[in-house]
Design a protein around this motif. Structure first.
Motif, PDB file in Angstrom:
ATOM      1  N   PRO A   1       0.838  -1.207   0.000  1.00 17.84           N
ATOM      2  CA  PRO A   1       0.000   0.000   0.000  1.00 17.84           C
ATOM      3  C   PRO A   1       0.870   1.254   0.000  1.00 17.84           C
ATOM      4  O   PRO A   1       1.960   1.278   0.576  1.00 17.84           O
ATOM      5  N   ALA A   2       0.381   2.308  -0.641  1.00 18.16           N
ATOM      6  CA  ALA A   2       1.188   3.513  -0.850  1.00 18.16           C
ATOM      7  C   ALA A   2       1.710   4.131   0.432  1.00 18.16           C
ATOM      8  O   ALA A   2       2.799   4.706   0.449  1.00 18.16           O
ATOM      9  N   ASN A   3       0.972   4.023   1.523  1.00 12.50           N
ATOM     10  CA  ASN A   3       1.364   4.688   2.774  1.00 12.50           C
ATOM     11  C   ASN A   3       2.080   3.762   3.753  1.00 12.50           C
ATOM     12  O   ASN A   3       2.161   4.068   4.944  1.00 12.50           O
ATOM     13  N   THR A   4       2.618   2.651   3.267  1.00  8.02           N
ATOM     14  CA  THR A   4       3.303   1.717   4.165  1.00  8.02           C
ATOM     15  C   THR A   4       4.612   2.325   4.675  1.00  8.02           C
ATOM     16  O   THR A   4       5.467   2.732   3.899  1.00  8.02           O
ATOM     17  N   SER A   5       4.752   2.376   6.011  1.00 12.77           N
ATOM     18  CA  SER A   5       5.970   2.903   6.633  1.00 12.77           C
ATOM     19  C   SER A   5       6.774   1.819   7.338  1.00 12.77           C
ATOM     20  O   SER A   5       7.970   1.986   7.570  1.00 12.77           O
ATOM     21  N   ALA A   6       6.116   0.739   7.731  1.00 11.02           N
ATOM     22  CA  ALA A   6       6.795  -0.318   8.473  1.00 11.02           C
ATOM     23  C   ALA A   6       6.116  -1.651   8.175  1.00 11.02           C
ATOM     24  O   ALA A   6       4.990  -1.713   7.664  1.00 11.02           O
ATOM     25  N   LEU A   7       6.824  -2.721   8.521  1.00  8.95           N
ATOM     26  CA  LEU A   7       6.321  -4.079   8.339  1.00  8.95           C
ATOM     27  C   LEU A   7       6.395  -4.823   9.663  1.00  8.95           C
ATOM     28  O   LEU A   7       7.295  -4.580  10.466  1.00  8.95           O
ATOM     29  N   MET A   8       5.458  -5.713   9.875  1.00  9.16           N
ATOM     30  CA  MET A   8       5.536  -6.614  11.018  1.00  9.16           C
ATOM     31  C   MET A   8       5.329  -8.042  10.516  1.00  9.16           C
ATOM     32  O   MET A   8       4.330  -8.336   9.861  1.00  9.16           O
ATOM     33  N   PHE A   9       6.291  -8.911  10.806  1.00  9.36           N
ATOM     34  CA  PHE A   9       6.216 -10.313  10.419  1.00  9.36           C
ATOM     35  C   PHE A   9       5.806 -11.132  11.637  1.00  9.36           C
ATOM     36  O   PHE A   9       6.457 -11.056  12.685  1.00  9.36           O
ATOM     37  N   SER A  10       4.748 -11.913  11.502  1.00  8.98           N
ATOM     38  CA  SER A  10       4.256 -12.741  12.607  1.00  8.98           C
ATOM     39  C   SER A  10       4.221 -14.197  12.158  1.00  8.98           C
ATOM     40  O   SER A  10       3.608 -14.525  11.145  1.00  8.98           O
ATOM     41  N   LEU A  11       4.868 -15.051  12.921  1.00  6.33           N
ATOM     42  CA  LEU A  11       4.890 -16.488  12.638  1.00  6.33           C
ATOM     43  C   LEU A  11       4.209 -17.214  13.793  1.00  6.33           C
ATOM     44  O   LEU A  11       4.555 -16.998  14.953  1.00  6.33           O
ATOM     45  N   SER A  12       3.224 -18.056  13.480  1.00  8.58           N
ATOM     46  CA  SER A  12       2.513 -18.785  14.526  1.00  8.58           C
ATOM     47  C   SER A  12       2.410 -20.254  14.181  1.00  8.58           C
ATOM     48  O   SER A  12       2.354 -20.634  13.007  1.00  8.58           O
ATOM     49  N   MET A  13       2.410 -21.097  15.200  1.00  2.00           N
ATOM     50  CA  MET A  13       2.195 -22.534  15.081  1.00  2.00           C
ATOM     51  C   MET A  13       1.067 -22.945  16.012  1.00  2.00           C
ATOM     52  O   MET A  13       0.982 -22.447  17.139  1.00  2.00           O
ATOM     53  N   GLU A  14       0.206 -23.851  15.546  1.00  3.13           N
ATOM     54  CA  GLU A  14      -0.942 -24.283  16.327  1.00  3.13           C
ATOM     55  C   GLU A  14      -1.021 -25.803  16.359  1.00  3.13           C
ATOM     56  O   GLU A  14      -0.892 -26.458  15.330  1.00  3.13           O
ATOM     57  N   ARG A  15      -1.203 -26.366  17.555  1.00  2.28           N
ATOM     58  CA  ARG A  15      -1.355 -27.814  17.703  1.00  2.28           C
ATOM     59  C   ARG A  15      -2.827 -28.178  17.647  1.00  2.28           C
ATOM     60  O   ARG A  15      -3.638 -27.666  18.413  1.00  2.28           O
TER      61      ARG A  15
END
Length: 216
Positions: A158-172
């Motif tokens: 998106p044009a106004n993106t200033s930062a990124l957040m990467f989220s990794l999850s695992m579920e049993r």
């Protein structure tokens, strides 16, 4: 699970991002688990996933996975495990950027344990203005095989993106261990030339027109 923990992680963005954004390079720190869990922060109320060696109780080197898998991969530690990292785009903020998201995700045999990689696109006020995700890979998609399988996604920030957040999850979802697996996680951005999108569209229309003329 990501939806329940996303708000908590957004609060952490204000404390600063972890790396420099460089076009053409992988923006996920330690996406291959070779440095343990370095670069990843656990969500409040959830355990962080773990870095384990291939083989033994986990995926064997001969089972499906990245060819350049190294010696380690990520897997869950408790029934629900998750972690995140943030990145300030710096000088790249506001530029027209294309992204390529990829990673190997999987699980154990016919069990439903799984992994999900979610990327939040944040504006200057740390509001999520878009996202991308890969996973989970279901047992049916794996053919009930133990292993990790490549998943990809791409698009434009998106044009106004200033930062990124990467989220990794695992579920049993079955068994005694959390067998959501992840390895070789990557997020790469590249600059889109001014007018590039229109040029590509026109080129596509030209190709389509040529094919239609040939059919006639």
């Amino acid at each position: 699970m990501i939806k329940h923990t996303l708000g908590l992680a957004l609060l952490a963005v204000a404390f600063g991002a972890q790396a420099q954004a460089t076009p053409g390079s992988n923006l996920i720190v330690n996406g291959n688990a070779e440095a343990g869990v370095s670069g990843w922060t656990g969500f409040e109320g959830y355990s962080l996933f773990q870095s384990v060696d291939y083989g033994s109780n986990w995926v064997l080197p001969t089972q499906p996975g990245p060819l350049d898998r190294g010696s380690k991969m990520f897997t869950g530690l408790t029934a629900q495990a998750a972690g995140f990292q943030t990145l300030d785009l710096g000088a790249l903020a506001g530029q027209s950027l294309h992204y390529e998201l990829s990673g190997y995700l999987g699980g154990w045999a016919a069990q439903g344990d799984n992994a999900l990689l979610y990327v939040s696109f944040l504006d200057a006020q740390d509001n999520e203005i878009g996202h991308a995700a890969i996973g989970p890979v279901t047992p049916a998609e794996r053919g009930n095989q133990t292993g990790l399988f490549l998943r990809t996604a791409s698009g434009q920030l998106p044009a106004n993106t200033s930062a990124l957040m990467f989220s990794l999850s695992m579920e049993r979802l079955g068994g005694g261990d959390n067998d959501g697996y992840a390895d070789n996680l990557s997020f790469v951005v590249s600059s889109v030339p001014e007018g590039g999108t229109l040029a590509y569209a026109l080129a596509g229309l030209g190709l389509l027109g040529g094919l239609l003329r040939r059919r006639r």
